[in-house]
Design a protein around this motif. Structure first.
Motif, PDB file in Angstrom:
ATOM      1  N   GLY A   1      10.736  40.018 -11.364  1.00 24.07           N
ATOM      2  CA  GLY A   1       9.463  39.575 -11.925  1.00 24.07           C
ATOM      3  C   GLY A   1       9.183  38.155 -11.489  1.00 24.07           C
ATOM      4  O   GLY A   1       9.085  37.858 -10.306  1.00 24.07           O
ATOM      5  N   MET A   2       9.056  37.255 -12.419  1.00 29.34           N
ATOM      6  CA  MET A   2       8.906  35.834 -12.101  1.00 29.34           C
ATOM      7  C   MET A   2      10.286  35.249 -11.835  1.00 29.34           C
ATOM      8  O   MET A   2      11.163  35.305 -12.701  1.00 29.34           O
ATOM      9  CB  MET A   2       8.230  35.086 -13.259  1.00 29.34           C
ATOM     10  N   ASP A   3      10.489  34.670 -10.656  1.00 29.18           N
ATOM     11  CA  ASP A   3      11.795  34.116 -10.349  1.00 29.18           C
ATOM     12  C   ASP A   3      11.952  32.727 -10.965  1.00 29.18           C
ATOM     13  O   ASP A   3      11.025  32.175 -11.571  1.00 29.18           O
ATOM     14  CB  ASP A   3      12.038  34.070  -8.834  1.00 29.18           C
ATOM     15  N   GLY A   4      13.149  32.159 -10.830  1.00 29.28           N
ATOM     16  CA  GLY A   4      13.435  30.876 -11.450  1.00 29.28           C
ATOM     17  C   GLY A   4      12.637  29.727 -10.887  1.00 29.28           C
ATOM     18  O   GLY A   4      12.374  28.741 -11.581  1.00 29.28           O
ATOM     19  N   LEU A   5      12.238  29.843  -9.619  1.00 28.80           N
ATOM     20  CA  LEU A   5      11.450  28.785  -9.001  1.00 28.80           C
ATOM     21  C   LEU A   5      10.076  28.677  -9.661  1.00 28.80           C
ATOM     22  O   LEU A   5       9.638  27.589 -10.050  1.00 28.80           O
ATOM     23  CB  LEU A   5      11.301  29.067  -7.508  1.00 28.80           C
ATOM     24  N   ARG A   6       9.387  29.815  -9.805  1.00 25.64           N
ATOM     25  CA  ARG A   6       8.081  29.813 -10.462  1.00 25.64           C
ATOM     26  C   ARG A   6       8.203  29.418 -11.928  1.00 25.64           C
ATOM     27  O   ARG A   6       7.355  28.696 -12.463  1.00 25.64           O
ATOM     28  CB  ARG A   6       7.431  31.189 -10.337  1.00 25.64           C
ATOM     29  N   ALA A   7       9.264  29.894 -12.571  1.00 23.67           N
ATOM     30  CA  ALA A   7       9.456  29.567 -13.984  1.00 23.67           C
ATOM     31  C   ALA A   7       9.680  28.069 -14.169  1.00 23.67           C
ATOM     32  O   ALA A   7       9.164  27.461 -15.117  1.00 23.67           O
ATOM     33  CB  ALA A   7      10.641  30.352 -14.544  1.00 23.67           C
ATOM     34  N   THR A   8      10.429  27.467 -13.261  1.00 20.92           N
ATOM     35  CA  THR A   8      10.662  26.023 -13.317  1.00 20.92           C
ATOM     36  C   THR A   8       9.361  25.261 -13.166  1.00 20.92           C
ATOM     37  O   THR A   8       9.078  24.302 -13.898  1.00 20.92           O
ATOM     38  CB  THR A   8      11.648  25.599 -12.217  1.00 20.92           C
ATOM     39  N   ASP A   9       8.532  25.691 -12.227  1.00 17.99           N
ATOM     40  CA  ASP A   9       7.237  25.043 -12.008  1.00 17.99           C
ATOM     41  C   ASP A   9       6.359  25.170 -13.247  1.00 17.99           C
ATOM     42  O   ASP A   9       5.691  24.214 -13.653  1.00 17.99           O
ATOM     43  CB  ASP A   9       6.559  25.662 -10.792  1.00 17.99           C
TER      44      ASP A   9
ATOM     45  N   GLY B   1      12.023  35.257 -15.388  1.00 21.20           N
ATOM     46  CA  GLY B   1      11.318  33.998 -15.504  1.00 21.20           C
ATOM     47  C   GLY B   1      10.269  33.970 -16.589  1.00 21.20           C
ATOM     48  O   GLY B   1      10.035  32.931 -17.212  1.00 21.20           O
ATOM     49  N   HIS B   2       9.604  35.102 -16.821  1.00 21.95           N
ATOM     50  CA  HIS B   2       8.585  35.149 -17.871  1.00 21.95           C
ATOM     51  C   HIS B   2       9.191  34.809 -19.226  1.00 21.95           C
ATOM     52  O   HIS B   2       8.640  34.000 -19.982  1.00 21.95           O
ATOM     53  CB  HIS B   2       7.934  36.535 -17.914  1.00 21.95           C
ATOM     54  N   ALA B   3      10.317  35.428 -19.535  1.00 24.34           N
ATOM     55  CA  ALA B   3      10.979  35.154 -20.808  1.00 24.34           C
ATOM     56  C   ALA B   3      11.523  33.737 -20.854  1.00 24.34           C
ATOM     57  O   ALA B   3      11.515  33.086 -21.907  1.00 24.34           O
ATOM     58  CB  ALA B   3      12.102  36.167 -21.037  1.00 24.34           C
ATOM     59  N   ALA B   4      11.988  33.245 -19.705  1.00 20.13           N
ATOM     60  CA  ALA B   4      12.501  31.877 -19.653  1.00 20.13           C
ATOM     61  C   ALA B   4      11.410  30.876 -19.996  1.00 20.13           C
ATOM     62  O   ALA B   4      11.639  29.904 -20.726  1.00 20.13           O
ATOM     63  CB  ALA B   4      13.069  31.585 -18.266  1.00 20.13           C
ATOM     64  N   VAL B   5      10.204  31.104 -19.488  1.00 18.15           N
ATOM     65  CA  VAL B   5       9.078  30.217 -19.792  1.00 18.15           C
ATOM     66  C   VAL B   5       8.690  30.323 -21.258  1.00 18.15           C
ATOM     67  O   VAL B   5       8.459  29.312 -21.935  1.00 18.15           O
ATOM     68  CB  VAL B   5       7.870  30.542 -18.889  1.00 18.15           C
TER      69      VAL B   5
END
Length: 232
Positions: free
Chosen positions: A74-82, A53-57
Motif C-alpha cells: 500500500g503506502m510505503d514508508g517513504l510516503r508515510a514519512t513524507d 504506511g496508511h496505518a503508520a500515518v
C-alpha cells in the motif's frame, strides 16, 4: 498544622517523560521483537502497531516516535514519512531497515525522517535512537549513510554561513548534541542554540536532520568529512 518535616536532605527522583512509539512494519514478528525490546524500558511505551504506511500515518499523528520500515504494501514508508513530516511535525520518524546502502534511506531522510537504524543492530541501539530523536538535541546520522551523500548538481544558492555556523553544521553532521558542540567550540549552550537556529533559517531546514541533509547536498559538508559514528 503541617505534618513532620524530613530531617535529612530531600531526595528527588527525576522522572523521564514517557515516549509514545508506533511500530510500523509489515512483518508481525519484527513488530513483536521491537515491542519486546522496548517493553522493559519505563520511559518508552508502544501505543500502536501498523502493517502499512496508511496505518503508520494514522497512528503516528499522535505519537512521539514512529519506527518505520521502508518497504511496506500500500503506502510505503517513504510516503508515510513524507506525510508525517508535512502534517505531524511533532512526530519523529526513525527508518529501520535491512539495507545499509540503500538510496531509499537517503530519500527517507530528505522526506523528513530523523534518522535510521539497521534491523541487525543491537537492541540497545534502537532504544538509544528513540531517545536521541525524541530529545531533538542531536542528529541520528550514522557513518554508513554518509557514503550515500553527494552534492546535488541542481542545488540552489544558499546565503552564506558564517565561519562559526559552518563549524556548528559540521559538528551537527557528526551527531554532536548542544552540550558537546558547546564544549568543542568553548561557547555556551545558549550560543549554540542561536547558531543552530541561524543554520536552520539559512538552509531552509525544519530541524537538525534536514539541516545536515541540506549541508551534504550543498557541499557544505562532504561525505567522510569529520566522520564519527553517532553511537560513540
Amino acid at each position: 498544622m503541617s505534618g513532620p518535616q524530613p530531617s535529612g536532605p530531600e531526595i528527588r527522583h527525576v522522572i523521564r517523560p514517557v515516549i509514545r512509539v508506533v511500530l510500523a512494519d509489515d512483518e508481525p514478528l519484527i513488530r513483536s521483537g521491537w515491542a519486546t525490546v522496548l517493553s522493559v524500558h519505563d520511559d518508552i511505551e508502544v501505543v500502536a502497531e501498523a502493517a502499512d504506511g496508511h496505518a503508520a500515518v494514522e497512528h503516528g499523528r499522535t505519537a512521539d516516535v514512529v519506527l518505520m520500515d521502508i518497504r511496506m504494501p500500500g503506502m510505503d514508508g517513504l510516503r508515510a514519512t513524507d506525510e508525517l513530516a508535512r502534517n505531524a511535525p511533532g512526530t519523529r520518524v526513525i527508518v529501520v531497515t535491512t539495507f545499509e546502502n540503500d538510496q531509499l534511506v537517503w530519500a527517507a531522510l530528505r522526506a523528513g525522517a530523523a534518522g535510521y537504524v539497521l534491523k541487525r543492530s543491537p537492541a540497545s541501539d534502537l532504544v538509544t535512537a528513540i531517545r536521541v530523536v525524541h530529545g531533538r538535541d542531536a542528529v541520528l546520522f550514522p557513518d554508513a549513510l554518509r557514503r550515500l551523500a553527494a552534492p546535488r548538481r541542481d542545488a540552489p544558492h544558499v546565503p552564506g554561513l558564517t565561519p562559526r555556523e559552518l563549524d556548528v553544521v559540521r559538528l551537527l553532521a557528526r551527531g554532536l548534541n548542544n552540550a558537546e558542540i558547546a564544549a568543542t567550540l568553548y561557547v555556551t549552550r545558549e550560543t549554540v542554540k542561536t547558531h543552530v537556529g541561524n543554520v536552520l533559517d539559512k538552509l531552509g531546514a525544519r530541524d537538525r536532520t534536514q539541516a545536515v541533509v541540506r549541508a551534504y547536498e550543498l557541499g557544505i559538508v562532504l561525505a567522510g568529512e569529520s566522520a564519527q559514528p553517532w553511537g560513540r
